[in-house]
Write an enzyme that holds these catalytic residues in place. Structure first.
Site, PDB file in Angstrom:
ATOM      1  N   HIS A   9       0.322  -1.378  -0.394  1.00 43.93           N
ATOM      2  CA  HIS A   9       0.088  -0.145  -0.319  1.00 43.93           C
ATOM      3  C   HIS A   9       0.723   1.211   0.054  1.00 43.93           C
ATOM      4  O   HIS A   9       1.836   1.606   0.661  1.00 43.93           O
ATOM      5  CB  HIS A   9      -0.735   0.229   1.522  1.00 43.93           C
ATOM      6  CG  HIS A   9      -0.434   0.479   2.141  1.00 43.93           C
ATOM      7  ND1 HIS A   9       0.385   1.373   3.083  1.00 43.93           N
ATOM      8  CD2 HIS A   9       0.342  -0.948   3.249  1.00 43.93           C
ATOM      9  CE1 HIS A   9       1.177   0.772   3.849  1.00 43.93           C
ATOM     10  NE2 HIS A   9       0.792  -0.007   4.530  1.00 43.93           N
ATOM     11  N   GLU A  83      -2.617  -7.305   7.533  1.00 49.05           N
ATOM     12  CA  GLU A  83      -1.405  -6.747   8.064  1.00 49.05           C
ATOM     13  C   GLU A  83      -1.100  -8.555   9.225  1.00 49.05           C
ATOM     14  O   GLU A  83      -2.021  -8.923   9.675  1.00 49.05           O
ATOM     15  CB  GLU A  83      -1.790  -5.811   8.445  1.00 49.05           C
ATOM     16  CG  GLU A  83       0.006  -5.191   9.601  1.00 49.05           C
ATOM     17  CD  GLU A  83       1.230  -5.284   8.666  1.00 49.05           C
ATOM     18  OE1 GLU A  83       1.392  -6.403   8.202  1.00 49.05           O
ATOM     19  OE2 GLU A  83       1.464  -4.352   8.332  1.00 49.05           O
TER      20      GLU A  83
END
Length: 231
Positions: A9, A83
């Protein structure tokens, strides 16, 4: 030879000084949005069989930019690409965490690490879930789009490093030697026998060479000797 494009990202307000983890509502900052647009522009025209994303906002926003530019109609969300769950470390400054005894273990023996707190995850478990997700998506993409298809997964730095370590046959304890910068592109080509790391942490290169080769153009033709040696 399914090809996986791994994208980290773009930048957020916490990228760098803070361990963001699963912090809710954390989107891209202005720089991160620009990074996502630049990446999307580089991938324009790339025939992606799928765009898959971690469920976290910063990944979804990056994936949305890519999907819009590549004409991908739908973003698939897979929590296994989320994550690492850092537990009680989530949201804490890295300078502060560097003083913790566990920090040295994270750097030198990450396969032994379980992050503290009720929701803390073992790094080894995070790698297992991410690699399992890659295997599942490889099979699905190949079945639906053929063995030469490309697909993209937008995920997080530690997850990308863990997937790359697996592709290289490295023990998880070596994954800190791998780097994945914000909005970087990493490409892994999976074959029946083994994966090939095609590109790592690329933040500005062309992408045409990632497309499937024409029929008859054998792998390794451009000086990539498959069994050692070669001119």
């Amino acid at each position: 030879m399914t090809t996986l494009l791994l994208v980290r990202h773009g930048r957020t307000a916490l990228t760098g000084p803070v361990l963001a983890g699963w912090t809710p509502g954390l989107g891209l900052d202005d720089r991160g949005r620009a990074q996502a647009r630049d990446l999307a522009e580089r991938l324009a025209g790339t025939p992606l069989a799928a765009v898959v994303s971690s469920p976290l906002d910063r990944c979804l926003q990056t994936a949305e930019a890519v999907a819009a530019r590549t004409g991908t109609e739908k973003i698939e969300v897979d929590e296994r690409f989320g994550e690492v769950r850092y537990g009680d470390w989530t949201g804490r400054p890295l300078k502060e965490l560097a003083e913790e005894p566990l920090w040295r273990v994270v750097q030198e023996h990450p396969s032994a690490v379980v992050f503290p707190g009720e929701r803390g995850e073992a790094l080894a478990d995070a790698q297992r879930r991410a690699v399992a997700a890659v295997r599942d998506w490889n099979a699905r993409i190949a079945a639906e789009h053929g063995p030469d298809a490309l697909y993209l997964v937008c995920s997080h730095g530690d997850i990308i490093k863990a997937v790359v370590a697996d592709a290289l046959g490295l023990h998880l304890d070596q994954f800190q030697r791998i780097q994945a910068d914000p909005a970087s592109l990493t490409a892994v080509r999976y074959t029946e026998t083994r994966p090939f790391l095609v590109r790592l942490n690329d933040t500005g290169g062309e992408t045409a060479s990632l497309l499937p080769k024409p029929p008859g153009d054998a792998p390794g033709r451009e000086g990539d000797a498959a069994v050692g040696g070669g001119a």
